[in-house]
Design an enzyme around this catalytic site. Structure first.
Site, PDB file in Angstrom:
ATOM      1  N   TYR A 142       0.819  -1.216   0.000  1.00  0.00           N
ATOM      2  CA  TYR A 142       0.000   0.000   0.000  1.00  0.00           C
ATOM      3  C   TYR A 142       0.853   1.266   0.000  1.00  0.00           C
ATOM      4  CZ  TYR A 142      -3.915  -3.097   1.206  1.00  0.00           C
ATOM      5  OH  TYR A 142      -4.858  -4.097   1.216  1.00  0.00           O
ATOM      6  N   LYS A 188       4.073 -15.378   1.475  1.00  0.00           N
ATOM      7  CA  LYS A 188       3.949 -16.058   0.183  1.00  0.00           C
ATOM      8  C   LYS A 188       5.383 -16.325  -0.296  1.00  0.00           C
ATOM      9  CE  LYS A 188       1.362 -17.550  -3.202  1.00  0.00           C
ATOM     10  NZ  LYS A 188       0.545 -18.767  -3.063  1.00  0.00           N
ATOM     11  N   ASP A 220      -2.440 -18.202   0.995  1.00  0.00           N
ATOM     12  CA  ASP A 220      -3.622 -18.845   0.411  1.00  0.00           C
ATOM     13  C   ASP A 220      -4.106 -19.983   1.302  1.00  0.00           C
ATOM     14  OD1 ASP A 220      -1.136 -19.871  -0.268  1.00  0.00           O
ATOM     15  OD2 ASP A 220      -1.704 -20.517  -2.280  1.00  0.00           O
ATOM     16  N   ASP A 244      -4.858  -7.278   5.906  1.00  0.00           N
ATOM     17  CA  ASP A 244      -6.101  -6.578   5.600  1.00  0.00           C
ATOM     18  C   ASP A 244      -7.188  -7.608   5.285  1.00  0.00           C
ATOM     19  OD1 ASP A 244      -7.880  -4.624   4.968  1.00  0.00           O
ATOM     20  OD2 ASP A 244      -6.837  -3.874   3.191  1.00  0.00           O
ATOM     21  N   ASP A 248     -10.242  -9.219   8.131  1.00  0.00           N
ATOM     22  CA  ASP A 248     -11.676  -9.120   7.838  1.00  0.00           C
ATOM     23  C   ASP A 248     -12.313 -10.507   7.826  1.00  0.00           C
ATOM     24  OD1 ASP A 248     -11.575  -6.388   7.630  1.00  0.00           O
ATOM     25  OD2 ASP A 248     -12.775  -6.330   5.788  1.00  0.00           O
TER      26      ASP A 248
END
Ligand code: NAD
Length: 355
Positions: A142, A188, A220, A244, A248
């Site tokens: 970001y 990852k 994943d 993020d 959630d």
């Protein structure tokens, strides 16, 4: 007697209603715990724009930096949605986090026994879930450079420095020491170079916490495991974008957005706030669930003021209110014995604080 200075940012929409209930509970717990709390109200968001023309006045930044912790309600609403970007409440919030240097976002996901039916997953999967996502908040894709776009191409860069990984990893290990002593680092590393550095660095930091068990998981797989068997996790340590998404996902385990607290911490002052927004659709009606904010106040006692016993008292009082069947409207269909207003729920929890 010890005294702490708390900056209160009530904000917009339901913000003032839910913060008032958290203060009620904080005052009750302080009176039995041998410390006092001094509050300073600071303006931020749409209400700050209306009064000062700026969603984040300078006095709010200096007031926050002069406090021991910030308890934050929520900001924003349709009224301010069409302002220029830098005048919008949300821009003020991002600027605020940056000014305070809060690089770690802590989001617990706890499933209360009384509310196992409120989750979208099966009760046997979620019963007993108690995990914490520790997300890096001011680095990663970001913020990485270069970023941009032209007519035919867009690009962002996922970049982490060793120092950024070290400081967030320390947060995760320290928190694990106060909980189940397990950290699962999510990356990852099979594909991304930045994740390889992440993994190596987390392993180095882990050597300073021999009591904590470290494992690694690809993001994943982690997304899948969180739904398949969330109880396997204690602390999930992750970068900005993965965190993020996963935080959630984790929040959905517990049923209502009105239950979930968060803390954003860094080198200076921490910000403690519910994960939900200003809920303009129910503002002013006295029906918002104050538990996420009361629970954020508990995190503030634990992490900012190191008043762990007082924090436990709040957590126990919340559990007691739920086990006695008190529910705000958002949870009315889940085994409610009595549906109560925002302020009734605050008073019930305050009354259940053990002496
Ligand atoms: P929201 O979280 O405010 O509301 C989503 C839904 O959940 C609404 O139906 C709302 O009534 C309900 N809800 C939220 N909190 C609740 C509570 N405590 N009790 C009962 N029900 C609750 O999200 P939104 O509607 O997308 O956004 C509304 C405004 O809040 C926007 O202006 C947005 O930018 C802002 N926002 C602020 C923050 C923040 O201050 N940190 C975070 C998210 C959104």
């Amino acid at each position: 007697m010890k005294s702490y200075k708390i900056a209160l940012i009530k904000g917009d929409g339901i913000g003032p209603e839910i913060i008032d209930e958290a203060v009620k509970v904080l005052d009750a717990v302080a009176s039995y715990s041998g410390f006092s709390l001094q509050y300073e109200d600071l303006l931020m968001g749409g209400c700050a724009y209306d009064i000062t023309g700026d969603p984040l006045p300078q006095e709010t930044i200096s007031g926050a930096l002069n406090s021991d912790a910030v308890l934050f309600g929520a900001i924003g609403g349709e009224k301010w949605d069409n302002l220029p970007r830098e005048k919008r409440p949300e821009s003020g919030l991002l600027r605020f986090r940056k000014e305070l240097g809060v690089y770690a976002n802590l989001r617990p996901a706890v499933v209360y026994d009384e509310l196992v039916n409120a989750s979208s997953l099966k009760p046997e999967i979620v019963r007993g879930v108690d995990l914490m996502v520790v997300r890096e908040l001011i680095g990663g894709i970001y913020f990485g450079e270069p970023k941009g776009r032209d007519e035919t191409k867009g690009w962002n860069t996922m970049v982490y420095t060793r120092d950024e990984i070290v400081r967030i990893a320390h947060q995760a290990f320290k928190i694990a020491m106060t909980r189940g002593k397990r950290v699962c680092s999510i990356d990852k590393a099979n594909v991304l170079d930045v994740s390889q550095l992440w993994r190596e660095t987390v392993e180095e930091v882990a050597t300073e916490y021999p009591e904590v068990e470290l494992s690694h998981m690809y993001v994943d797989n982690a997304a899948m495991q969180l739904i398949r068997d969330p109880k396997q996790f204690d602390v999930m340590l992750t970068g900005n974008i993965f965190g993020d998404i996963l935080s959630d996902e984790a929040s959905m385990l517990s049923g209502s957005i009105g239950l979930l607290p968060s803390a954003s911490v860094g080198a200076k002052i921490g910000v403690y706030e519910p994960i939900h927004g200003s809920a303009p659709d129910i503002a002013g009606q006295g029906i918002a669930n104050p538990i996420a904010t009361i629970s954020s106040a508990s995190m503030m006692l634990k992490y900012a003021l190191k008043e762990e016993k007082a924090a436990d008292k709040i957590d126990n009082a919340i559990k007691k209110a739920l086990s006695e069947g008190y529910r705000t409207g958002d949870l009315a269909q889940f085994d409610a014995k009595e549906v109560c207003s925002t302020s009734e729920m605050g008073s019930i929890i305050a009354n259940y604080i053990e002496k």
